[in-house]
Design a protein around this motif. Structure first.
Motif, PDB file in Angstrom:
ATOM      1  N   ALA A 166     -13.710  44.894  29.649  1.00 28.37           N
ATOM      2  CA  ALA A 166     -13.481  45.883  28.589  1.00 28.37           C
ATOM      3  C   ALA A 166     -12.358  46.834  28.981  1.00 28.37           C
ATOM      4  N   GLN A 167     -12.370  47.282  30.240  1.00 31.99           N
ATOM      5  CA  GLN A 167     -11.304  48.174  30.698  1.00 31.99           C
ATOM      6  C   GLN A 167      -9.976  47.434  30.769  1.00 31.99           C
ATOM      7  N   MET A 168     -10.017  46.155  31.158  1.00 34.81           N
ATOM      8  CA  MET A 168      -8.795  45.348  31.146  1.00 34.81           C
ATOM      9  C   MET A 168      -8.194  45.304  29.744  1.00 34.81           C
ATOM     10  N   TYR A 169      -9.064  45.097  28.746  1.00 35.57           N
ATOM     11  CA  TYR A 169      -8.564  45.007  27.380  1.00 35.57           C
ATOM     12  C   TYR A 169      -7.951  46.335  26.951  1.00 35.57           C
ATOM     13  N   ALA A 170      -8.590  47.436  27.331  1.00 34.84           N
ATOM     14  CA  ALA A 170      -8.044  48.750  26.988  1.00 34.84           C
ATOM     15  C   ALA A 170      -6.649  48.918  27.573  1.00 34.84           C
ATOM     16  N   VAL A 171      -6.445  48.441  28.794  1.00 37.23           N
ATOM     17  CA  VAL A 171      -5.142  48.562  29.462  1.00 37.23           C
ATOM     18  C   VAL A 171      -4.092  47.719  28.758  1.00 37.23           C
ATOM     19  N   VAL A 172      -4.401  46.434  28.532  1.00 36.67           N
ATOM     20  CA  VAL A 172      -3.365  45.537  28.010  1.00 36.67           C
ATOM     21  C   VAL A 172      -3.097  45.771  26.528  1.00 36.67           C
ATOM     22  N   ARG A 173      -4.126  46.199  25.771  1.00 35.66           N
ATOM     23  CA  ARG A 173      -3.868  46.504  24.360  1.00 35.66           C
ATOM     24  C   ARG A 173      -2.933  47.700  24.248  1.00 35.66           C
ATOM     25  N   THR A 174      -3.082  48.667  25.149  1.00 31.98           N
ATOM     26  CA  THR A 174      -2.208  49.838  25.148  1.00 31.98           C
ATOM     27  C   THR A 174      -0.753  49.443  25.401  1.00 31.98           C
ATOM     28  N   LEU A 175      -0.542  48.409  26.211  1.00 34.14           N
ATOM     29  CA  LEU A 175       0.825  48.006  26.557  1.00 34.14           C
ATOM     30  C   LEU A 175       1.604  47.481  25.357  1.00 34.14           C
ATOM     31  N   ARG A 176       0.906  47.194  24.263  1.00 30.44           N
ATOM     32  CA  ARG A 176       1.618  46.704  23.082  1.00 30.44           C
ATOM     33  C   ARG A 176       2.386  47.821  22.372  1.00 30.44           C
ATOM     34  N   PHE A 177       2.151  49.075  22.778  1.00 27.76           N
ATOM     35  CA  PHE A 177       3.005  50.140  22.247  1.00 27.76           C
ATOM     36  C   PHE A 177       3.471  51.120  23.323  1.00 27.76           C
ATOM     37  N   ALA A 178       2.915  51.058  24.552  1.00 30.68           N
ATOM     38  CA  ALA A 178       3.422  51.870  25.648  1.00 30.68           C
ATOM     39  C   ALA A 178       4.833  51.393  26.003  1.00 30.68           C
ATOM     40  N   ASP A 179       5.718  52.352  26.329  1.00 31.15           N
ATOM     41  CA  ASP A 179       7.130  52.030  26.590  1.00 31.15           C
ATOM     42  C   ASP A 179       7.778  51.354  25.390  1.00 31.15           C
ATOM     43  N   GLY A 180       7.316  51.667  24.199  1.00 28.52           N
ATOM     44  CA  GLY A 180       7.892  51.111  22.984  1.00 28.52           C
ATOM     45  C   GLY A 180       7.006  50.048  22.375  1.00 28.52           C
ATOM     46  N   THR A 183       6.604  61.047  25.220  1.00 29.14           N
ATOM     47  CA  THR A 183       5.978  60.896  23.906  1.00 29.14           C
ATOM     48  C   THR A 183       5.438  62.224  23.395  1.00 29.14           C
ATOM     49  N   GLU A 184       5.537  62.437  22.059  1.00 27.95           N
ATOM     50  CA  GLU A 184       5.087  63.689  21.465  1.00 27.95           C
ATOM     51  C   GLU A 184       4.071  63.430  20.355  1.00 27.95           C
ATOM     52  N   PRO A 185       3.102  64.347  20.186  1.00 25.94           N
ATOM     53  CA  PRO A 185       2.046  64.129  19.181  1.00 25.94           C
ATOM     54  C   PRO A 185       2.489  64.386  17.742  1.00 25.94           C
ATOM     55  N   ASP A 186       3.549  65.169  17.555  1.00 27.78           N
ATOM     56  CA  ASP A 186       3.896  65.612  16.196  1.00 27.78           C
ATOM     57  C   ASP A 186       4.996  64.792  15.542  1.00 27.78           C
ATOM     58  N   VAL A 187       5.513  63.779  16.251  1.00 25.94           N
ATOM     59  CA  VAL A 187       6.558  62.927  15.665  1.00 25.94           C
ATOM     60  C   VAL A 187       6.255  61.476  16.002  1.00 25.94           C
ATOM     61  N   ALA A 188       6.901  60.566  15.253  1.00 23.94           N
ATOM     62  CA  ALA A 188       6.762  59.139  15.540  1.00 23.94           C
ATOM     63  C   ALA A 188       7.646  58.810  16.740  1.00 23.94           C
ATOM     64  N   SER A 189       7.045  58.750  17.908  1.00 22.21           N
ATOM     65  CA  SER A 189       7.819  58.610  19.142  1.00 22.21           C
ATOM     66  C   SER A 189       8.334  57.201  19.384  1.00 22.21           C
ATOM     67  N   SER A 190       7.931  56.243  18.519  1.00 15.98           N
ATOM     68  CA  SER A 190       8.505  54.903  18.659  1.00 15.98           C
ATOM     69  C   SER A 190      10.008  54.948  18.410  1.00 15.98           C
ATOM     70  N   ASP A 191      10.465  55.946  17.637  1.00 16.73           N
ATOM     71  CA  ASP A 191      11.890  56.255  17.531  1.00 16.73           C
ATOM     72  C   ASP A 191      12.121  57.460  18.429  1.00 16.73           C
ATOM     73  N   ALA A 192      12.563  57.203  19.640  1.00 16.98           N
ATOM     74  CA  ALA A 192      12.620  58.255  20.657  1.00 16.98           C
ATOM     75  C   ALA A 192      13.567  59.383  20.282  1.00 16.98           C
ATOM     76  N   THR A 193      14.504  59.122  19.360  1.00 13.27           N
ATOM     77  CA  THR A 193      15.415  60.198  18.965  1.00 13.27           C
ATOM     78  C   THR A 193      14.710  61.264  18.133  1.00 13.27           C
ATOM     79  N   ASN A 194      13.470  60.984  17.705  1.00  8.93           N
ATOM     80  CA  ASN A 194      12.695  61.977  16.933  1.00  8.93           C
ATOM     81  C   ASN A 194      12.191  63.133  17.785  1.00  8.93           C
ATOM     82  N   MET A 195      12.162  62.958  19.082  1.00  6.41           N
ATOM     83  CA  MET A 195      11.490  63.941  19.934  1.00  6.41           C
ATOM     84  C   MET A 195      12.105  65.324  19.806  1.00  6.41           C
ATOM     85  N   GLU A 196      11.220  66.330  19.667  1.00  9.01           N
ATOM     86  CA  GLU A 196      11.646  67.674  19.305  1.00  9.01           C
ATOM     87  C   GLU A 196      11.498  68.706  20.412  1.00  9.01           C
TER      88      GLU A 196
END
Length: 774
Positions: free
Chosen positions: A735-749, A501-514
Motif C-alpha cells: 500500500a505504501q509502495m503504491y502511494a509512492v509510485v502513484r505520486t510520481l505520476r505528477f511529482a517533478d511534473g 510547488t505552490e498551493p494557490d496556483v497550478a504548479s504543473s505550469d511552473a511559470t505560474n509560481m507567485e
C-alpha cells in the motif's frame, strides 16, 4: 589508531636537547612551555628511520638518513621534502612538510620534519577486521589516489626537472641491477637472467613521463579514521619522474606474490580475500580515472620489473642488516627472499604479452557499468543484504511506535548507525559523479538496488531531495555557498528541502509560481506559500532551496524566477503542516510540508547563479534527479514483483496455486516485460546524459519519467490484487509502495506535461529527418 612505535633503537639515537632547541626556533607554533619532549621510533619502514615527536598537544614526524655507509644515491631525504612540499601546495594528500635540515651537527644526519596525520595505516594488505565492503572501498581509494598522482602537471608543480624523464624503465633496470650487485652477499643467477630479460624487452612507450612515487603500496597510505579516504601518501624516497605504469604494477604486485613467502607482513597473497577487488578491476578503474585505453601493452614487463625491484630492495635491506645500520628490527628476514622474488619475476617475464584488461571482456548487457561501477554495485548489494534488509522490521516498529509522536520525524538510531557504517565503507554520496567517480549509468544500477527499501537511499546519503540540492550547489553554488551548505550536506551533518510547488496556483505550469523574491537594500525579501516541500520535517533540515518570482512580467516568462538559499531558522519561515500521501506522512524521510514565507530576509549572497536563472537551474537539477527516481522506482517494482511471486507460490484457490491460474501467470509475465522495458529505457537515458549531457537527453528523461511511474503502478497494483485484503493493509509494504509510485505520476511534473514535451520533440526530430531527405 595506536602508533606502531618503540623506544629509539641504539644505532639511531641522537641528542634530544639539540633537536628540541632546533625545532623550537624554527617551527612556527612549536610548544615553548616546559612540557615533556619525547621521541619514539616507528617500528615499520626499512629505509629512512622515522620518528614520532610529542611536545605538549603537538605531534610531528621526523625522517632522517640512516647512519653509517650507504648505497650511492640512496636515502635522499632532501628530495622527499622537496616533492612533498610541492604536492602539499597542489592539494595532493601528503603530510605538510615543515622544515628540512642539512646541518648534520644537530642529530648526526640530514633530516626533515612534517606534520603528524592521524588516521589508519594498514600493515596487513588482507585488511583483517575490516568489512568486505570497506576492503573494496579502501583499495579503490588507493588506486584512485595513484591515478590522481599520475594526472598532476609537472610544470604546475614546479617539478619538471625533478627527475630525468623519458627512459625511466631503462634507468630502473640499470639502477636496480647496480644496487643489487653493490649489496649482494652471494650470486643469484636468476637475478642476472631477469636483469638481462628486462633490458632486452623495454617497453616501446618508455618516453611517457609523469610524477611517480616509486614505492606505492597500501601500507604507505594513511586512511581517514572512519572513511575509505586517503589522507596522506608516505615515503617519497624513490619518487622521480618517469613511466606511471611502473607504480601501478608495483601496487598490484601482491596479487602475484609467491605463496609461503611471508618475510614482510605488508606483502603477501591477497587473491580470494572477500571484498578485495580483482586486479583487473583496479586496472580498469585506474585507466578510467586517467582516460586511458583499458588495454595496457607489455604488462608483463612492468610486473616483472616490480618483482626485480622488490628483490633489489630486499637485498639492500639485508645488506644494511649485515652492516648494522638497518632501520627496522626484522631486516634479517629479507636475505632469503631475493631468489624466490626473482623467480616469480622471471616466470612473469617469460609468460609473454598479457593485459589485465582482457579479463574484463565478456561482461553481458547492452548498457555496461565501468569496473568501478560493478564493484560498488556488488558492495551495495552485499551491504543491503547484510545490514539494510535485516533492519526493516526494527525501522518499521519505530515508526509504528511513534506514529503520533514528534519522534517520528527523527531518524531511528538503527538508521544512523547504518549511515555511519555505509560512510566508513566508502558507500557514500554515490549519486554525485564528481565525488563518487561514477557515471550516471554506473549509478543507475545502484539506485535501482536502493529502491528496494524505503530508507535505503538515506543510508547511503543518496536521498531526495538532498541529492538534487547538492547537485545544484555543486554545479551552480558559489564557493561560500558550497562551504556553508554543500560540505555539511555531503558529510550528512544536515538535511535540506526544496520549495517549488505552490498551493494557490497550478504548479504543473511552473511559470505560474507567485512566491515573490524582491531585493531590498542588501537583502532579498521572500513572501509566499509553498507545499510538498519534502524533507522539511527532519530535525536536521537546516536549509531550503526556494524558487521565487524575482522579475516582472515584462521579462520572458522563463527568466522571471530565481532560486535562493533560505535557512529554515530565518525569522518568517513557518512550517504550517505536514501533508499526507494516501494517509502516509512519509516521516521516514522528513515528510512533505506546507511552508509559508512571511517577510523573510536573506542576504544578497544567498541567490544561486543569479536572478532569473531559476528554470535553468531547475532543468540541471531535475535531469539526473528524475533518472535516480526512475531507477529507484524500478527497484521498488522488482521488490513488489518478488512479493507477488512469493504470495502466488504459497497461496491456493480452487485446488491450485495462484500462479497456476492463467490470469495471475499473465500478470507475472507482463510485470517482467514491463520492468525490463523500463530498465532499458532508463539505462539509455543514463547513457545519454553521460555522453550528450542533460540538455540533449531531455526527451529520453521525459520518456522514462512517464514510463517508470506507470510501470510501477501496474506492477504494485497486480501485487496488491494477488495479496487480496493483505495488500492494502499495514502487514505488507505494498500500500505504501503504491502511494509512492502513484505520486510520481505528477511529482517533478505530471505525465501529461512530459507527454506533450515528448510529442513536441518527436515532431521536431521527425521534421529534421524529413527536411534532410528533401
Amino acid at each position: 589508531m595506536t602508533e606502531d612505535t618503540t623506544a629509539v633503537r641504539k644505532q639511531h639515537q641522537f641528542n634530544l636537547t639539540l633537536l628540541l632547541n632546533y625545532l623550537s626556533s624554527r617551527i612556527q607554533g612549536f610548544p615553548k612551555n616546559e612540557t615533556v619532549f619525547t621521541v619514539k621510533q616507528y617500528r615499520s619502514g626499512q629505509s629512512n628511520p622515522t620518528f614520532l615527536i610529542n611536545k605538549a598537544d603537538k605531534r610531528y614526524v621526523l625522517r632522517k638518513k640512516p647512519p653509517g655507509p650507504l648505497l650511492p644515491g640512496a636515502h635522499k631525504v632532501d628530495r622527499e621534502y622537496h616533492v612533498q612540499k610541492a604536492l602539499f601546495s597542489a592539494g595532493f594528500p601528503v603530510p605538510q612538510p615543515l622544515l628540512y635540515c642539512d646541518d648534520v651537527s644537530v642529530i648526526g644526519t640530514e633530516f626533515y620534519v612534517m606534520e603528524h596525520v592521524q588516521g589508519r595505516i594498514f600493515r596487513d594488505l588482507r585488511l583483517p577486521g575490516v568489512s568486505p565492503a570497506e576492503r573494496s572501498a579502501l583499495y579503490v581509494a588507493a588506486v584512485e589516489t595513484l591515478a590522481k598522482l599520475h594526472a598532476l602537471d609537472l610544470n604546475a608543480l614546479g617539478l619538471k626537472n625533478y627527475g630525468k624523464g623519458a627512459g625511466y624503465c631503462k634507468r630502473q633496470v640499470l639502477t636496480w641491477t647496480k644496487q643489487y650487485k653493490a649489496a649482494a652477499d652471494t650470486d643469484i643467477p636468476t637475478m642476472n637472467r631477469l636483469s638481462d630479460w628486462l633490458i632486452n624487452n623495454l617497453p616501446s612507450n618508455d618516453d611517457e613521463v609523469t610524477l611517480v612515487h616509486g614505492d606505492f603500496r597500501l601500507d604507505n597510505l594513511i586512511f581517514h579514521p572512519t572513511e575509505a579516504r586517503v589522507l596522506g601518501v608516505l615515503d617519497w624516497e624513490l619518487s622521480t619522474t618517469g613511466h606511471p605504469i611502473v607504480d601501478l604494477a608495483y601496487f598490484l604486485m601482491p596479487y602475484s606474490w609467491p605463496q609461503g613467502l611471508n618475510f614482510i607482513d605488508t606483502m603477501g597473497e591477497i587473491r580470494g580475500i572477500e571484498g578485495i577487488p580483482a586486479p583487473e578491476e583496479l586496472v580498469s578503474i585506474y585507466c578510467q580515472c586517467r582516460h586511458l585505453p583499458h588495454s595496457l601493452s607489455q604488462w608483463n614487463f612492468f610486473e616483472a620489473l616490480a618483482f626485480f625491484k622488490m628483490a633489489g630492495i630486499a637485498q639492500g635491506i639485508y645488506a644494511r642488516h649485515l652492516l648494522g645500520n638497518a632501520s627496522a628490527e626484522d631486516a634479517y628476514k629479507f636475505g632469503d627472499s631475493v631468489k624466490p622474488l626473482a623467480e616469480v619475476g622471471l616466470q612473469i617475464a617469460e609468460r609473454g604479452a598479457y593485459s589485465p584488461a582482457k579479463q574484463l571482456i565478456g561482461v553481458k548487457g547492452l548498457f555496461q557499468q565501468s569496473a568501478k561501477g560493478r564493484l560498488i554495485l556488488s558492495q551495495v548489494k552485499e551491504f543491503m543484504k547484510q545490514h539494510v534488509f535485516p533492519a526493516e522490521q526494527e525501522v518499521s516498529e519505530y515508526y509504528i511506535k511513534n506514529t503520533n509522536s514528534p519522534l517520528r520525524w527523527k531518524s531511528p538510531e538503527v538508521i544512523e548507525k547504518l549511515r555511519e557504517k555505509a560512510k566508513a565503507s566508502g558507500l557514500w554520496n554515490l549519486f554525485l559523479p564528481a565525488v563518487s567517480g561514477l557515471s550516471q549509468l554506473d549509478y543507475a544500477f545502484i539506485a535501482e538496488e536502493t529502491g528496494k527499501c524505503f530508507f535505503a537511499p538515506d543510508v547511503f546519503n543518496c536521498q531526495a531531495p538532498d541529492t538534487g540540492n547538492m547537485e545544484v550547489l555543486h554545479l551552480y553554488g558559489t564557493e561560500e555557498q558550497k562551504r556553508q551548505w554543500l560540505e555539511p550536506l555531503l558529510k550528512g551533518d544536515i538535511r535540506s528541502c526544496f520549495c517549488m510547488t505552490e498551493p494557490d496556483v497550478a504548479s504543473s505550469d511552473a511559470t505560474n509560481m507567485e512566491c515573490s523574491l524582491q531585493q531590498n537594500g542588501d537583502s532579498y525579501v521572500i513572501n509566499g506559500k509553498k507545499w510538498w516541500s519534502s524533507g522539511a520535517g527532519n530535525p536536521n533540515c537546516k536549509i531550503a532551496v526556494v524558487m521565487g518570482r524575482s522579475r516582472t512580467s515584462s521579462v520572458e516568462r522563463h527568466k522571471q524566477h530565481s532560486m535562493i538559499l533560505v535557512p529554515l531558522e530565518t525569522p518568517g519561515v513557518k512550517l504550517i503542516r505536514p501533508l499526507s500521501v494516501f494517509g502516509y506522512d512519509d516521516a521516514f524521510h522528513g515528510g512533505h510540508f506546507e511552508i509559508h514565507f512571511e517577510d523573510v530576509h536573506v542576504p544578497l549572497s544567498s541567490i544561486i547563479l543569479g536572478e532569473g536563472r531559476g528554470f535553468e537551474i531547475a532543468q540541471g537539477r531535475l535531469g539526473p534527479g528524475r533518472l535516480h527516481h526512475c531507477m529507484r522506482t524500478i527497484g521498488l517494482a522488482e521488490r513488489a514483483l518478488e512479493l507477488l511471486c512469493q504470495r502466488a507460490a504459497c497461496r491456493e484457490t480452487f485446488g491450485k496455486k495462484l500462479y497456476q491460474h492463467e490470469v495471475v501467470a499473465h500478470w507475472i509475465a507482463e510485470c517482467r516485460i514491463s520492468i525490463e522495458q523500463t530498465r532499458l529505457l532508463t539505462l539509455n537515458a543514463a547513457n545519454s546524459i553521460d555522453t550528450l549531457g542533460s540538455a540533449a537527453a531531455r526527451k529520453e528523461i521525459a520518456m522514462i519519467k512517464v514510463a517508470a511511474a506507470r510501470m510501477a503502478c501496474k506492477v504494485v497494483d497486480y501485487a496488491i490484487q494477488v495479496h487480496g485484503g493483505g495488500g492494502v493493509s499495514q502487514d505488507f509494504p505494498l500500500a505504501q509502495m503504491y502511494a509512492v509510485v502513484r505520486t510520481l505520476r505528477f511529482a517533478d511534473g505530471p505525465d501529461e506535461v512530459h507527454l506533450s514535451a515528448i510529442a513536441k520533440m518527436e515532431v521536431r526530430d521527425q521534421l529534421k529527418k524529413f527536411r534532410a531527405k528533401m
